[in-house]
Design a protein around this motif. Structure first.
Motif, short mmCIF file in Angstrom:
data_model
loop_
_atom_site.label_atom_id
_atom_site.label_comp_id
_atom_site.label_asym_id
_atom_site.label_seq_id
_atom_site.Cartn_x
_atom_site.Cartn_y
_atom_site.Cartn_z
N ILE A 33 -9.22 -6.09 11.91
CA ILE A 33 -10.38 -5.20 11.74
C ILE A 33 -11.57 -5.84 12.44
N PRO A 34 -12.25 -5.12 13.35
CA PRO A 34 -13.33 -5.73 14.14
C PRO A 34 -14.54 -6.10 13.27
N HIS A 35 -15.31 -7.06 13.76
CA HIS A 35 -16.54 -7.46 13.09
C HIS A 35 -17.63 -7.65 14.13
N PRO A 36 -18.91 -7.72 13.74
CA PRO A 36 -19.99 -7.86 14.72
C PRO A 36 -19.85 -9.16 15.50
N PRO A 37 -20.39 -9.19 16.72
CA PRO A 37 -20.34 -10.43 17.51
C PRO A 37 -21.29 -11.48 16.95
N HIS A 38 -21.15 -12.68 17.45
CA HIS A 38 -22.08 -13.79 17.14
C HIS A 38 -22.06 -14.16 15.66
N LEU A 42 -20.36 -20.00 7.71
CA LEU A 42 -20.98 -19.98 6.38
C LEU A 42 -21.90 -18.77 6.20
N LEU A 43 -22.83 -18.56 7.13
CA LEU A 43 -23.78 -17.46 6.97
C LEU A 43 -23.17 -16.11 7.30
N GLY A 44 -22.24 -16.07 8.26
CA GLY A 44 -21.59 -14.81 8.60
C GLY A 44 -22.37 -14.00 9.62
N ASP A 45 -22.41 -12.68 9.41
CA ASP A 45 -23.01 -11.74 10.38
C ASP A 45 -24.46 -11.44 10.01
N VAL A 46 -25.31 -12.43 10.19
CA VAL A 46 -26.70 -12.26 9.76
C VAL A 46 -27.66 -12.11 10.93
N VAL A 68 -13.45 1.70 11.15
CA VAL A 68 -13.26 0.70 10.10
C VAL A 68 -13.70 -0.64 10.67
N PHE A 69 -14.56 -1.35 9.96
CA PHE A 69 -15.06 -2.62 10.46
C PHE A 69 -15.40 -3.50 9.27
N ARG A 70 -15.71 -4.74 9.55
CA ARG A 70 -16.00 -5.68 8.47
C ARG A 70 -17.27 -6.46 8.79
N ARG A 71 -17.96 -6.85 7.73
CA ARG A 71 -19.14 -7.70 7.85
C ARG A 71 -18.99 -8.85 6.86
N LYS A 72 -19.51 -9.99 7.24
CA LYS A 72 -19.43 -11.18 6.41
C LYS A 72 -20.83 -11.68 6.10
N ALA A 73 -21.03 -12.02 4.83
CA ALA A 73 -22.32 -12.56 4.41
C ALA A 73 -22.08 -13.64 3.38
N PHE A 74 -22.52 -14.84 3.69
CA PHE A 74 -22.47 -15.95 2.75
C PHE A 74 -21.08 -16.15 2.15
#
Length: 519
Positions: A33-38, A42-46, A68-74
């Protein structure tokens, strides 16, 4: 209902609220599942994210990454879905149920096991739903109609005074006053006196504070929240205390003086479950009252505000809606309950506004058992995903290449029949969808009809739609200028069967309604 997990640990090792899962634990093939670049360890997609506008940031990522996509935070990974085929599969109640997570779980300190914030395994949800559902029957709704008219009359009196003084009206502020008074009077026999105040009632201020704090909790690592949000946490505690005191006083007055005649509060206090004989506990009554006062006015005020914005920006749409009101209602001073449902084009305006900006902008669904979403994405039992409603409502495969364009005719009967189910979800889905949706739609259609019949709406030429987020969505800084209309002629009013002919609006190029650029 499937029971949610009670003890779960996120990918970063932090304990998550009850019923809340890190997506990494339930999506075996998350790497697909794709996620934002960069992404930052630890911090994720901030990077490039504004904590004040998480929904609009998610819309931007959705356009970039697909359905469908994913984001990561902390340390916690969240999966977002907006493709119509995926959302339709998630609507299958045999495989998926409501998930309480993100900002919704953050509201539990004030709303507890109220209808909106209850976990699926908590028994008070079904008890309250069964006890309160008759309060939204057709007969009950018809009984609320005169009170809705009375509150709308207070709004138009206020707008007449603003017009006489040559002032523009504060649309979000006045719609908030209107909808708070409507749910308070119809549901609980209470008058907040909102239109007699220069500022919003303290209950509204406290409510906005709790909603804003719930959203802020999602923007900081859980272990650091007590440190980073110390002052905000104290304010939130004070806001919750004010909401509780207000509701406790309201319930105490009802118990002492009586009244209600079958309204929501009367049912909460006096009605037993028809099969089990159970009654709501005093603590749960408080939680349900807060739930209805908050959810019963916050989203409807946003829906009305967005609709009035679009009417002011599209005079040809306003003219067509106004002609329908004149034809259907004529010179009747106060339309009756059944006449509201006859405003089919006005309702299309409301629906199209809710399509572009559903004021409850997301709902979460969790797997009841191990399954495969839309035949592509394996999900373990308890894994959940967030349906991003504004993007579901913009899916070009459903709504066309011009999905950003405001066009109420998307909701004429033929167009609705031609669309697949589960593509329009402003009130959530399934058994846990909003219990008061018909109440909200009747109220909003009535108010739009009354305002269109009374006023011409003029937009500020320099205004560009900005959307503020506090779990719900609302236009920011929207003010309109008014001109008082003359009443329709008796001949026009009597010709109730004549068709309304208004030139179709020329199709405009797709244009993002926020800031005039892609959001």
């Amino acid at each position: 209902m499937a029971e949610t997990s009670t003890e779960t640990t996120g990918a970063g090792g932090d304990e998550l609220p009850r019923g809340f899962r890190s997506a990494e634990r339930g999506w075996p093939e998350l790497h697909r599942i794709p996620h934002p670049p960069h992404r930052i360890p630890l911090l994720g997609d901030v990077l490039g994210v504004d904590r004040r506008t998480p929904v609009q940031d998610s819309l931007r990522f959705a356009r970039m990454l697909g359905p469908v996509f994913r984001r990561k935070a902390f340390g916690n990974e969240f999966v977002f879905v907006w493709g119509a085929r995926l959302a339709a599969d998630l609507a299958d109640e045999s495989r998926f149920a409501k998930h309480v997570g993100l900002g919704i779980a953050n509201l539990r300190p004030v709303a507890g096991d109220g209808l909106f914030t209850a976990y699926n395994h908590e028994p008070n949800w079904q008890l309250a739903h069964d006890v309160l559902a008759p309060a939204f029957s057709r007969d009950a709704m018809a009984g609320y109609h005169p009170m809705m008219l009375a509150v709308a009359g207070r709004l138009t009196d206020h707008w007449d005074r603003q017009l006489a003084a040559g002032r523009a009206v504060d649309v979000p502020g006045d719609m908030t006053k209107l909808t708070l008074e409507t749910i308070a009077r119809t549901g609980f026999g209470h008058d907040f006196g909102s239109f007699e105040r220069d500022r919003l009632h303290p209950f509204v201020t406290a409510m906005v504070g709790t909603l804003t704090y719930a959203q802020r909790l999602n923007t900081v690592p859980a272990p650091l929240a007590p440190l980073l949000l110390r002052r905000a946490s104290r304010r939130n505690d004070a806001d919750i205390a004010h909401l509780n005191r207000t509701v406790d006083d309201l319930v105490r007055a009802r118990r002492h003086f009586g009244g209600g005649e079958g309204d929501l509060l009367d049912r909460m206090l006096e009605t037993a479950h028809p099969e089990t004989g159970e009654r709501l506990s005093p603590e749960n009554v408080r939680r349900q009252v807060i739930t209805f006062l908050v959810a019963g006015h916050e989203t409807t005020s946003g829906a009305l505000s967005f609709a009035l914005h679009y009417l002011s920006q599209h005079p040809e749409t306003a003219a067509r809606a106004r002609a329908e009101v004149d034809r259907v209602w004529g010179d009747t001073p106060e339309p009756d309950y059944d006449q509201v449902a006859k405003l089919r084009y006005v309702r299309r305006v409301l629906d199209e506004s809710l399509r572009l900006w559903p004021t409850a902008p997301a709902f979460a669904r969790e797997a009841r058992q191990d399954t495969v979403l839309a035949g592509e994405h394996p999900m373990r039992r308890g894994a959940w995903t967030l349906v991003l409603t504004p993007m579901l409502h913009r899916d070009p495969e459903v709504w066309g290449a011009d999905a950003e364009r405001f066009d109420p005719d998307r909701f004429d009967a033929k167009a609705v029949r031609g669309r697949a189910p589960h593509t329009f979800k402003p009130f959530g889905t399934g058994a846990r969808a909003c219990i008061g949706r018909q109440f909200a739609l009747h109220e909003a259609t009535l108010v739009l009809g009354l305002l269109l019949r009374r006023y011409e709406l003029r937009a500020d030429p320099g205004y560009r739609l900005r959307v503020t987020e506090r779990l719900t969505l609302m236009p920011e800084g929207l003010r309109l200028h008014l001109d008082r209309r003359t009443a329709p002629t008796p001949a026009a009013a009597a010709d109730s069967g004549a068709p309304v002919t208004v030139p179709d609006a020329p199709a405009s190029a797709p244009r993002c309604p926020v800031h005039g650029a892609g959001d």
